[in-house]
Design a protein around this motif. Structure first.
Motif: not given
Length: 274
Positions: A45, A64, A73, A76-77, A79-81, A83-84
């Motif tokens: 990131t 991300v 942010d 969110s970062v 959460d995205q990691v 989730a992936h």
């Protein structure tokens, strides 16, 4: 090959997921490359997407983009990691920069920018990651600097922010050690990064030095190893700190500066007599 965790860990190294902030260039990019080569799943990131994509092209990292000094942010970062990849085990808080003036020359905006870049990014990144880190017996490496131990001329915001990162390392290690989260700080000296290259260019012009290489030689002439580091050398240290080989190391400040910090400045004139 997977590491033998025994009683030290819960998962082989190649199941672990690492997030590197400031992961597009310099030390961050080198860390991403090293950890990916060792089988870890990587996310990078930073505020600039283009260099992150370059790193992803070499490592397969998840990109991300985000400003980790912003709480939304940062969440969110993370959460995205998760989730992936389904988890997060390691955070390398490497983002930094700003703060190149004396206190008297630093206005409020510059001060805020410096603390955001050098301290708040690490604080908010780790804070957002703590639920995952505590769940997975995680590890954090906070990249400070030799400026986190000593003061150079005209770098007030940078020096204060990097000093504060060592305090952040210690308080995280103290509070979250009982949850089996390890947190350590890395303090590099001169490393050949784009930011350092730019500084050497400015130094060369100001000092009338012919080249950037000569400038690097000048700033390391009293360093015992007589050279700057390569980013890959810092990446190797990070790799050790996040591994189970370092399973009983937490709250530590690892200095990797070619020996600069051991030099007794008042004795430098004696070198010319040797």
């Amino acid at each position: 090959m997977p590491e033998n965790h025994g009683a030290k860990g819960t998962d082989p190294i190649d199941r672990k997921v690492a997030l590197i902030t400031g992961g597009g260039t310099g030390i961050g990019a080198a860390v991403a490359t090293r950890l990916a080569a060792d089988g870890l799943r990587i996310a990078v990131t930073g505020r600039r997407e283009a260099p992150l994509k370059d790193v992803a092209g070499r490592t397969g990292a998840l990109v991300v983009p985000g400003d980790m000094a912003d709480s939304d942010d940062a969440r969110s970062v993370i959460d995205q990691v998760v989730a992936h990849y389904g988890r997060l085990d390691i955070v390398v808080a490497n983002a930094g920069g700003h703060g190149f003036s004396t206190v008297g020359e630093t206005d409020d905006r510059s001060w805020s920018d410096s603390l955001n870049a050098n301290l708040t990014t690490a604080f908010k990144t780790v804070r957002a990651a703590l639920p995952e880190l505590t769940r997975n017996r995680g590890s954090v490496v906070i990249v400070s600097s030799l400026a986190g131990l000593f003061a150079g001329p005209g770098v007030a915001g940078y020096t204060v922010g990097k000093h504060a990162l060592i305090g952040l390392t210690k308080t995280l290690a103290r509070d979250y050690g009982p949850a089996n989260v390890r947190v350590n700080a890395l303090c590099p000296g001169w490393v050949r990064t784009p930011m350092a290259d730019a500084e050497m260019g400015e130094f060369a012009r100001a000092a009338g030095i012919a080249s950037r290489e000569e400038a690097y030689g000048r700033v390391t002439e009293h360093v015992p190893l007589r050279r700057p580091a390569q980013p890959e050398e810092m990446a190797s240290i990070v790799r050790f700190l996040v591994s189970d080989e370092a399973s009983y190391i937490t709250g530590s400040t690892i200095v990797a500066d070619g020996g600069a910090h051991i030099v007794d400045l008042p004795t430098l004139p004696f070198e010319a007599m040797g």
